[in-house]
Design a protein around this motif. Sequence first.
Motif, PDB file in Angstrom:
ATOM      1  N   MET A  75       0.844  -1.197   0.000  1.00 59.26           N
ATOM      2  CA  MET A  75       0.000   0.000   0.000  1.00 59.26           C
ATOM      3  C   MET A  75       0.880   1.248   0.000  1.00 59.26           C
ATOM      4  SD  MET A  75      -2.895   0.497   2.873  1.00 59.26           S
ATOM      5  CE  MET A  75      -3.882   1.970   2.972  1.00 59.26           C
ATOM      6  N   TYR A  76       0.483   2.222  -0.789  1.00 61.09           N
ATOM      7  CA  TYR A  76       1.265   3.466  -0.866  1.00 61.09           C
ATOM      8  C   TYR A  76       0.349   4.667  -0.694  1.00 61.09           C
ATOM      9  CZ  TYR A  76       4.473   7.062  -2.409  1.00 61.09           C
ATOM     10  OH  TYR A  76       5.254   8.182  -2.454  1.00 61.09           O
ATOM     11  N   THR A  77       0.847   5.650   0.035  1.00 60.53           N
ATOM     12  CA  THR A  77       0.071   6.866   0.300  1.00 60.53           C
ATOM     13  C   THR A  77       0.886   8.091  -0.068  1.00 60.53           C
ATOM     14  OG1 THR A  77      -0.970   5.810   2.202  1.00 60.53           O
ATOM     15  CG2 THR A  77      -1.000   8.205   2.164  1.00 60.53           C
ATOM     16  N   GLU A 103      -7.442   6.823   4.974  1.00 62.97           N
ATOM     17  CA  GLU A 103      -6.403   5.887   4.528  1.00 62.97           C
ATOM     18  C   GLU A 103      -5.918   5.029   5.707  1.00 62.97           C
ATOM     19  OE1 GLU A 103      -5.069   9.127   1.141  1.00 62.97           O
ATOM     20  OE2 GLU A 103      -3.786   8.815   2.863  1.00 62.97           O
ATOM     21  N   GLU A 156      -6.071   0.956   6.003  1.00 64.25           N
ATOM     22  CA  GLU A 156      -4.945   0.090   6.398  1.00 64.25           C
ATOM     23  C   GLU A 156      -5.351  -0.792   7.588  1.00 64.25           C
ATOM     24  OE1 GLU A 156      -1.294   2.040   7.682  1.00 64.25           O
ATOM     25  OE2 GLU A 156      -0.633   0.166   8.593  1.00 64.25           O
ATOM     26  N   VAL A 195       0.010  -6.050   5.973  1.00 66.79           N
ATOM     27  CA  VAL A 195       0.111  -4.852   5.132  1.00 66.79           C
ATOM     28  C   VAL A 195       1.486  -4.210   5.275  1.00 66.79           C
ATOM     29  CG1 VAL A 195      -0.871  -2.551   4.686  1.00 66.79           C
ATOM     30  CG2 VAL A 195      -2.364  -4.406   5.485  1.00 66.79           C
ATOM     31  N   ARG A 212       2.905  -0.542   4.352  1.00 73.38           N
ATOM     32  CA  ARG A 212       2.459   0.751   3.824  1.00 73.38           C
ATOM     33  C   ARG A 212       3.601   1.760   3.810  1.00 73.38           C
ATOM     34  NH1 ARG A 212      -1.880   4.447   6.618  1.00 73.38           N
ATOM     35  NH2 ARG A 212      -1.968   6.179   5.171  1.00 73.38           N
ATOM     36  N   PRO A 266       2.851   5.206   8.823  1.00 71.73           N
ATOM     37  CA  PRO A 266       3.090   4.083   7.896  1.00 71.73           C
ATOM     38  C   PRO A 266       4.399   3.356   8.203  1.00 71.73           C
ATOM     39  CG  PRO A 266       2.308   5.996   6.708  1.00 71.73           C
ATOM     40  CD  PRO A 266       2.572   6.452   8.117  1.00 71.73           C
ATOM     41  N   SER A 309       7.931   4.458  -3.953  1.00 67.52           N
ATOM     42  CA  SER A 309       7.139   3.222  -3.820  1.00 67.52           C
ATOM     43  C   SER A 309       7.933   2.028  -4.342  1.00 67.52           C
ATOM     44  CB  SER A 309       5.791   3.351  -4.533  1.00 67.52           C
ATOM     45  OG  SER A 309       5.987   3.285  -5.910  1.00 67.52           O
TER      46      SER A 309
END
Length: 468
Positions: A24-26, A46, A50, A60, A62, A117, A226
């Motif tokens: 997962m990327y934010t 977000e 998660e 996960v 992130r 994260p 990422s």
Amino acid sequence: MYLYNSVSHKKELFVPNHPDIVKMYTCGPTVYHYAHIGNLRSYIMEDVLEKALRYLGYNVKRVMNITDVGHLASDADTGEDKMVKGAKRENKSVMDIAKFYTDAFFADCAKLNIKTPDVVEPATNCIDEYIHMVTTLIEKDFAYLAGGNVYFDTSKLEKYYVFNDHKEEDLEVGVREGVEEDANKRNKNDFVLWFTKSKFEDQALKWDSPWGVGYPGWHIECSCISMKHLGEDMDIHCGGIDNAFPHHTNEIAQSEAFLGHKWCNYWFHVHHLNTEGGKMSKSKGEFLTVSLLEQKGYDPLVYRLFCLQSHYRRNLVFSWENLENAKVTYDKLIAKIATLEEGGEVEQEAFAALKQRFETALNGDLNTSLAVTAVYDVLKAKCNDATKRAALADFDSVLGLDLLEAAKRFRDAQPKDEVDPEIDALVAARTAAKKEKNWAEADRIRDELKARGIEIIDTPQGTKWKRV
Ligand code: AMP
Ligand code: ZN
């Protein structure tokens, strides 16, 4: 779990690329000022996503960037770097501004129970990665040099506008007031990968590169950061809806051109928080922050609840009246939870049934308002308090509302039930005087009690007292 995917415009069954991990990327904040509560709406939702994935059994990883270079005043790559603007505003260096507002961002996140994260990487950390990606894009003929800058050539793609089916001219990145169009671009939506020339020559941070001393464009950081931490594919990319175009569109363009294959499967976009007057913006000067909410007497978690009460794909209007309603809801909820007795055995079947409802809410495109309703279902359920408390603790690992902790604080702040017939009689006499609207007598008794070191507290459950 079903999640709405901005690429397909449909709710899709979520299937991760790898059985053992959800990647997962934010998109992180641009740290030239405090985050406003609109930005934080995106980070709250977000965070819930998660936590929901973890709750549903996924492992996960992130990753989030911190934008500390290259995000210009206009998303169309023109204007001054926002970081330089922030540094000038406060008469500090860009690095000082970045550190101060990065810390302020995480302090706000902590107050809102937003988990940090697993990986957080500032954009200025990854210059070598950008140079590698830009070099490859030039070699593959997806990028060109013009007027000293390196641009991505959007005409080389079969499909550039991945998120929308609108007419292309409607989507061209607007050239805003006070910012001139860049004549070096071959196509209107081409974007800068690396700057060496800009109208603003006072760019603070610059690095050597094959194309001259300069700095990266805004979009490249998310692709490279990422890939550095998640590899060549990812499951879910998140951001506010304003990032879909041009930022995410450009991220996809450069990442897939670089990789030669699909990059990210699901795009999760949080819609905006607006004020009654319209769009919320950091660059406008005065704006709503977590500190302002606190100054006005609101627990930041009341704002979190306010966000959870709406679906992430709906615009949400902030007003103090709306926030006050959320506060009333939160306070009532906590007072109710505070009445649950501690101890006892959890009834496993009842617990599983409550959990089922909560999971159904999360599975339906992260329906957080239904998830909050599941909390009320717990309080109404026909099971013992131990089961209710266990269910609330379980749900709160996703909701992040401190349900049991706040209830304990509420209970601790309540007067103890001390027995003293004389004081009880005076309290009863005051209650009787109030009933007869004999305010003078009621006040006289209160003063008498005060003189004896007794404080009176009027509660919905009647008048209580405590020694002070
Ligand atoms: P920025 O710090 O400007 O890079 O933005 C940080 C995040 O906040 C991005 O994901 C934006 O899309 C998001 N965002 C910006 N404005 C709003 C808003 N009014 N409501 C919700 N999210 C927003
Ligand atoms: Zn990004």
